[in-house]
Design a protein around this motif. Structure first.
Motif, PDB file in Angstrom:
ATOM      1  N   ASN A 194      -7.896 102.967 -29.068  1.00  0.00           N
ATOM      2  CA  ASN A 194      -8.450 104.017 -29.861  1.00  0.00           C
ATOM      3  C   ASN A 194      -9.696 104.519 -29.603  1.00  0.00           C
ATOM      4  O   ASN A 194     -10.824 104.332 -30.502  1.00  0.00           O
TER       5      ASN A 194
ATOM      6  N   HIS B   7     -12.968 109.466 -27.840  1.00  0.00           N
ATOM      7  CA  HIS B   7     -12.571 110.684 -27.396  1.00  0.00           C
ATOM      8  C   HIS B   7     -11.215 110.870 -26.876  1.00  0.00           C
ATOM      9  O   HIS B   7     -10.596 111.620 -26.273  1.00  0.00           O
ATOM     10  N   GLY B   8     -10.119 109.650 -27.383  1.00  0.00           N
ATOM     11  CA  GLY B   8      -8.815 109.765 -27.235  1.00  0.00           C
ATOM     12  C   GLY B   8      -8.610 109.284 -25.871  1.00  0.00           C
ATOM     13  O   GLY B   8      -9.459 108.643 -25.124  1.00  0.00           O
ATOM     14  N   ILE B   9      -7.205 109.225 -25.137  1.00  0.00           N
ATOM     15  CA  ILE B   9      -6.906 108.739 -24.120  1.00  0.00           C
ATOM     16  C   ILE B   9      -7.011 110.096 -23.111  1.00  0.00           C
ATOM     17  O   ILE B   9      -6.433 110.900 -23.199  1.00  0.00           O
TER      18      ILE B   9
ATOM     19  N   TYR C 212     -14.603 106.503 -23.816  1.00  0.00           N
ATOM     20  CA  TYR C 212     -13.629 107.274 -23.062  1.00  0.00           C
ATOM     21  C   TYR C 212     -12.782 106.391 -22.111  1.00  0.00           C
ATOM     22  O   TYR C 212     -11.929 106.937 -21.247  1.00  0.00           O
TER      23      TYR C 212
ATOM     24  N   GLU D  79       0.706 113.299 -27.447  1.00  0.00           N
ATOM     25  CA  GLU D  79      -0.260 113.805 -28.186  1.00  0.00           C
ATOM     26  C   GLU D  79      -1.681 114.194 -27.937  1.00  0.00           C
ATOM     27  O   GLU D  79      -2.113 115.063 -28.651  1.00  0.00           O
ATOM     28  N   TYR D  80      -2.283 113.669 -26.694  1.00  0.00           N
ATOM     29  CA  TYR D  80      -3.377 114.071 -26.036  1.00  0.00           C
ATOM     30  C   TYR D  80      -3.373 115.021 -24.977  1.00  0.00           C
ATOM     31  O   TYR D  80      -4.289 115.756 -24.678  1.00  0.00           O
ATOM     32  N   ASP D  81      -2.081 115.143 -24.357  1.00  0.00           N
ATOM     33  CA  ASP D  81      -1.812 116.038 -23.170  1.00  0.00           C
ATOM     34  C   ASP D  81      -0.333 116.394 -23.408  1.00  0.00           C
ATOM     35  O   ASP D  81       0.563 115.632 -23.118  1.00  0.00           O
TER      36      ASP D  81
ATOM     37  N   LYS E 259       3.071 108.921 -27.495  1.00  0.00           N
ATOM     38  CA  LYS E 259       1.803 108.905 -28.050  1.00  0.00           C
ATOM     39  C   LYS E 259       0.845 109.486 -26.903  1.00  0.00           C
ATOM     40  O   LYS E 259      -0.280 110.340 -27.219  1.00  0.00           O
ATOM     41  N   LEU E 260       1.025 109.435 -25.593  1.00  0.00           N
ATOM     42  CA  LEU E 260       0.279 110.222 -24.831  1.00  0.00           C
ATOM     43  C   LEU E 260       0.400 111.890 -24.742  1.00  0.00           C
ATOM     44  O   LEU E 260      -0.324 112.511 -24.572  1.00  0.00           O
TER      45      LEU E 260
END
Length: 338
Positions: free
Chosen positions: A262, A265-267, A194, A293-295, A290-291
């Motif tokens: 990397n 569980h991602g960023i 994490y 992509e996770y939020d 890039k961020l």
């Protein structure tokens, strides 16, 4: 109290809001700046004003020393004194044998499930894994301190046949070091899954201090030092650790690591945007794609963080200058004019 009682927390929040509004009307400051001012005033007062207890503390500390000296009890019956020392020695043997056996079982379980096969843990499981391990480590170290300080406080240090007791103490110190290493491995798994946070960095720093503290305990027993030796050495270790922690820009380092590591569980975008200072806003903007992509709301959140930072800095003048903000300005990190 606020955590234990919701009603108390409600009244506490009301009082805090009233106090904040009062200070804003009186000084045009926020509550944080007011308490920061009081803290700085207290430091200046402590430096400039000589306390009436200062000479007493200096005189008391001058009487303390590192090497331990043997003290005679002054009992009329030396045979009774010898029996008491032998009885305490046997009590120490039994206690340390049982405690070593118990800690060996704990470490064996950790080696099996933490060192060799930690499996796939969820976030709550890993969180409990680290926090429980850290709490257990603190308890174990306090136990080690208390037990070892008790048995090696006086003449048992000079008992002619105390070699086995010392060896059991060394074994317990080593096992506590293994326990500390296990907590470090748990924390490493947590970071691997994490990413970094302030608390996870704090766990690593704490484990480093634990290793040093265990080493000073070993030296205390091996070279017959006093409890003052432990207090002196470990107090300086904590002081230098805290001093060293101020050298780094942790917000920037945490952000860079979490973006490039990397993790499994991602960023954790929310933590980087909302829990860290504006020092990382330039990095967030650079990797906003890039961020996102996770939020999905990352770009909007970063933009709002930038607006809050710019609004805050527009209200500042030369009296609020600091090097960190100057670097942000020079590196194009701020969208305001000098």
């Amino acid at each position: 109290y606020a955590s234990a009682s919701p009603k108390f927390a409600e009244f506490s929040a009301i009082f805090s809001d009233w106090l904040d509004a009062f200070i804003v009307r009186l000084f045009d400051w926020d509550l944080g700046r007011f308490f920061f001012f009081l803290f700085g005033l207290g430091l200046i007062w402590a430096v400039l004003w000589s306390s009436k207890f200062q000479d007493k503390f200096y005189a008391k500390e001058a009487q303390l020393h590192f090497p331990m000296s043997r003290k005679r009890d002054g009992l009329r019956n030396p045979f009774h004194s010898t029996l008491a020392l032998k009885s305490e020695y046997r009590m120490g043997l039994v206690s340390l044998v049982l405690l070593n056996a118990l800690l060996f079982l704990v470490n064996a379980i950790d080696m099996r499930f933490v060192w060799l096969d930690y499996g796939n843990f969820s976030a709550p499981e890993l969180k409990q894994f680290v926090h429980t391990g850290t709490s257990m480590l603190i308890l174990a170290i306090l136990m080690a301190m208390g037990v070892l300080l008790y048995f090696f406080r006086k003449n048992l240090n000079f008992f002619p046949n105390n070699t086995f007791l010392k060896q059991l103490s060394y074994a317990w110190i080593i096992q506590n070091a293994v326990l500390a290493l296990s907590v470090g491995i748990r924390n490493f798994h947590y970071v691997h899954h994490y990413g970094l946070t302030y608390k996870r960095i704090g766990v690593f720093v704490f484990i480093g201090l634990v290793f040093y503290g265990l080493w000073t305990f070993f030296m205390k027993i091996n070279t017959r030092k006093t409890a003052y030796y432990l207090l002196f050495k470990n107090s300086w270790a904590v002081y230098f650790a805290l001093l060293a922690m101020t050298v780094f820009n942790w917000d920037t380092l945490i952000t860079k690591y979490n973006i490039h590591a990397n993790t499994v569980h991602g960023i954790g975008v929310s933590y980087l945007v909302h829990n860290l200072s504006p020092a990382n806003v330039g990095i967030l903007e650079k990797y906003s794609d890039k961020l996102s992509e996770y939020d999905a709301s990352a770009e909007i959140s970063i933009k709002r963080k930038r607006e809050r930072l710019d609004s805050k800095l527009h209200k500042m003048d030369w009296r609020s200058w600091n090097w960190a903000q100057a670097r942000l300005r020079n590196n194009g990190g701020l969208k305001i004019e000098n």
